[in-house]
Motif scaffolding. Structure first.
Motif, PDB file in Angstrom:
ATOM      1  N   LEU A  79       7.844  70.441  27.790  1.00  0.00           N
ATOM      2  CA  LEU A  79       7.116  69.440  27.971  1.00  0.00           C
ATOM      3  C   LEU A  79       7.764  68.323  27.455  1.00  0.00           C
ATOM      4  O   LEU A  79       8.038  66.585  27.607  1.00  0.00           O
ATOM      5  N   ALA A  80       8.537  67.668  26.228  1.00  0.00           N
ATOM      6  CA  ALA A  80       9.398  67.541  25.593  1.00  0.00           C
ATOM      7  C   ALA A  80      10.857  66.124  26.751  1.00  0.00           C
ATOM      8  O   ALA A  80      11.090  65.681  27.092  1.00  0.00           O
ATOM      9  N   ALA A  81      10.680  68.190  27.573  1.00  0.00           N
ATOM     10  CA  ALA A  81      11.696  67.182  29.031  1.00  0.00           C
ATOM     11  C   ALA A  81      11.151  66.130  29.683  1.00  0.00           C
ATOM     12  O   ALA A  81      11.799  65.393  30.661  1.00  0.00           O
TER      13      ALA A  81
ATOM     14  N   LYS B 210       8.670  56.386  19.845  1.00  0.00           N
ATOM     15  CA  LYS B 210       7.390  56.630  19.325  1.00  0.00           C
ATOM     16  C   LYS B 210       6.370  55.899  20.685  1.00  0.00           C
ATOM     17  O   LYS B 210       4.790  56.283  20.697  1.00  0.00           O
ATOM     18  N   GLU B 211       6.545  55.170  21.520  1.00  0.00           N
ATOM     19  CA  GLU B 211       5.725  54.471  22.318  1.00  0.00           C
ATOM     20  C   GLU B 211       5.191  55.985  23.632  1.00  0.00           C
ATOM     21  O   GLU B 211       3.931  56.158  23.909  1.00  0.00           O
ATOM     22  N   VAL B 212       6.166  56.589  23.680  1.00  0.00           N
ATOM     23  CA  VAL B 212       5.993  57.566  24.703  1.00  0.00           C
ATOM     24  C   VAL B 212       4.687  58.792  24.036  1.00  0.00           C
ATOM     25  O   VAL B 212       4.233  59.348  24.730  1.00  0.00           O
ATOM     26  N   LEU B 213       5.440  59.373  22.680  1.00  0.00           N
ATOM     27  CA  LEU B 213       4.895  60.795  22.320  1.00  0.00           C
ATOM     28  C   LEU B 213       3.583  59.929  21.429  1.00  0.00           C
ATOM     29  O   LEU B 213       2.284  60.838  22.001  1.00  0.00           O
ATOM     30  N   GLN B 214       3.241  58.724  21.241  1.00  0.00           N
ATOM     31  CA  GLN B 214       1.833  58.633  20.812  1.00  0.00           C
ATOM     32  C   GLN B 214       0.944  57.882  21.961  1.00  0.00           C
ATOM     33  O   GLN B 214      -0.309  57.230  21.829  1.00  0.00           O
TER      34      GLN B 214
ATOM     35  N   PHE C  88       0.990  63.805  26.037  1.00  0.00           N
ATOM     36  CA  PHE C  88       2.160  64.832  25.188  1.00  0.00           C
ATOM     37  C   PHE C  88       1.627  65.260  24.297  1.00  0.00           C
ATOM     38  O   PHE C  88       2.237  65.035  23.024  1.00  0.00           O
ATOM     39  N   PRO C  89       0.677  66.357  24.498  1.00  0.00           N
ATOM     40  CA  PRO C  89       0.003  66.601  23.200  1.00  0.00           C
ATOM     41  C   PRO C  89       0.739  67.678  22.352  1.00  0.00           C
ATOM     42  O   PRO C  89       2.066  68.793  23.103  1.00  0.00           O
ATOM     43  N   GLY C  90       1.158  68.043  20.527  1.00  0.00           N
ATOM     44  CA  GLY C  90       2.037  68.871  20.437  1.00  0.00           C
ATOM     45  C   GLY C  90       1.101  70.332  20.094  1.00  0.00           C
ATOM     46  O   GLY C  90      -0.535  69.790  20.780  1.00  0.00           O
TER      47      GLY C  90
END
Length: 399
Positions: A229-231, A245-249, A300-302
């Motif tokens: 998913l990180a890809a 952080k703008e993408v991941l959050q 992109f949930p952890g």
């Protein structure tokens, strides 16, 4: 103040359950609150003024003997024309250490920091780096104290030293605003430390490693073949020119797939301004299946429920792919180099795509209303280049 001293005994103090105040003489009084707690008070009458009082401390934490010592000191102040309350406040100010004031500053600024990393960096600078002066009264901090902190790291780690200096300056400005010190700021750079410390050569400034844009299409193929998913998150970050952080959050409420538009609210932006991002065809292609199978508000949930992917997920992915000439943030520079070298898009459009401030406030307002479609063309051209679908070396601006 009465003339007779030491009227009370410890037994009387302990036994008192009803009288609101008991006088020990010389201005010392035992105060009994409605809740039953006891404390010591010193009362005096300034010459020509009204009676005043000051709390000394709770009983039994402050014993009768120690309360009498404090009362004696305060009587001496009054005899010399010194206001006990003002004297205590001045003493408190003088005794505030740099470390204590730094903690107050950190607490006051915590709401302004947008991520935990920023907060950690400030805490590390002010607690660890400034440890040699943390116990010094903030009112006594001088240039030699600042240099005591900076000299050992000024040449060895100039970037860190520069940030520590800036943060020391902020704390000392805060202390002055709180009337905890006076005079010039000994951590100020211009007109002060710039005359003492060797100026840093800007050519030595370290930037985030950025992959040459010529290598990017090949890397994107590798990225698309990775199942993590990180890809998908990293590819979206590259295609949109956004920060980690703008993408991941990112949350789904910010994204309109039908309009191919992603609007990041100002609270999540570094410059505290809302940022609208036109989504390329490839960006929509990445997001659509994620939306169909969504199980969280986060795009992109952890692994932890209710949390996004870790801030380190993209960096760890690059390590697994054995990419050592790039960081997630560095791809913003890759995009900017490509836009400047290989396209005819105006510089301002490329800068706005990166959410950089351009020109005056009036100019910014005009461009916000005018540039969205132009930026859409730019981001689609960028996506075409990244995925190997561009039609030539130079991309023209239409409309």
């Amino acid at each position: 103040m009465g003339r007779t001293l030491n009227k009370l005994s410890v037994r009387q103090v302990d036994a008192n359950k009803t009288r609101r105040r008991l006088g020990d003489g010389g201005g010392l009084w035992l105060n009994l609150s409605k809740s039953g707690s006891k404390s010591w008070i010193f009362r005096w009458t300034p010459k020509g003024g009204r009676p005043r009082e000051i709390g000394l401390g709770p009983y039994p934490d402050l014993s009768l003997a120690n309360a009498r010592k404090m009362a004696s000191e305060n009587r001496e102040f009054v005899a010399n024309g010194i206001d006990p309350k003002s004297h205590r406040e001045q003493t408190r100010v003088e005794q505030q250490t740099f470390g204590q004031v730094a903690e107050l500053y950190l607490a006051s600024m915590s709401a302004r920091w947008t991520n935990s990393k920023t907060q950690w960096q400030w805490e590390d600078s002010l607690r660890k780096r400034c440890a040699p002066i943390c116990n010094r009264p903030v009112s006594e901090i001088e240039t030699q104290d600042v240099l005591q902190v900076l000299n050992p790291i000024w040449k060895k780690t100039p970037e860190t030293a520069s940030r520590v200096r800036m943060r020391m300056e902020a704390v000392l400005n805060f202390a002055k605003a709180k009337h905890l010190r006076s005079g010039e700021n000994p951590a100020a750079w211009r007109g002060h430390l710039d005359q003492i410390l060797v100026k840093r050569d800007r050519r030595d400034k370290k930037h985030h490693p950025a992959m040459p844009y010529e290598e990017l299409p090949t890397f994107i193929v590798r990225l698309q073949n990775a199942e993590a998913l990180a890809a998908r998150a990293l590819e979206l970050a590259i295609l949109t020119g956004t920060r980690t952080k703008e993408v991941l959050q990112a949350v789904w409420s910010e994204i309109d797939l039908d309009s191919a538009l992603w609007v990041i609210p100002k609270e999540r932006m570094k410059n505290k301004q809302e940022h609208s991002i036109p989504l390329s065809d490839r960006a929509v292609e990445i997001l659509s299946p994620l939306y169909s199978s969504r199980s969280s508000e986060y795009v992109f949930p952890g692994q932890k429920q209710g949390k996004p992917l870790s801030n380190m997920s993209m960096s760890m992915l690059l390590r697994r792919l054995k990419v050592d000439n790039a960081t997630p943030h560095g791809f913003r520079s890759t995009f900017r180099d490509w836009a400047g070298d290989k396209t005819n898009f105006p510089r301002e459009i490329a800068e706005m795509a990166l959410s950089h401030k351009i020109g005056s406030a009036v100019e910014q307002a005009y461009r916000r209303s005018d540039a969205l479609e132009k930026r859409r063309q730019l981001m689609q051209a960028w996506a075409d280049y990244c995925t190997g679908h561009d039609q030539g070396n130079v991309v023209a601006l239409h409309g």
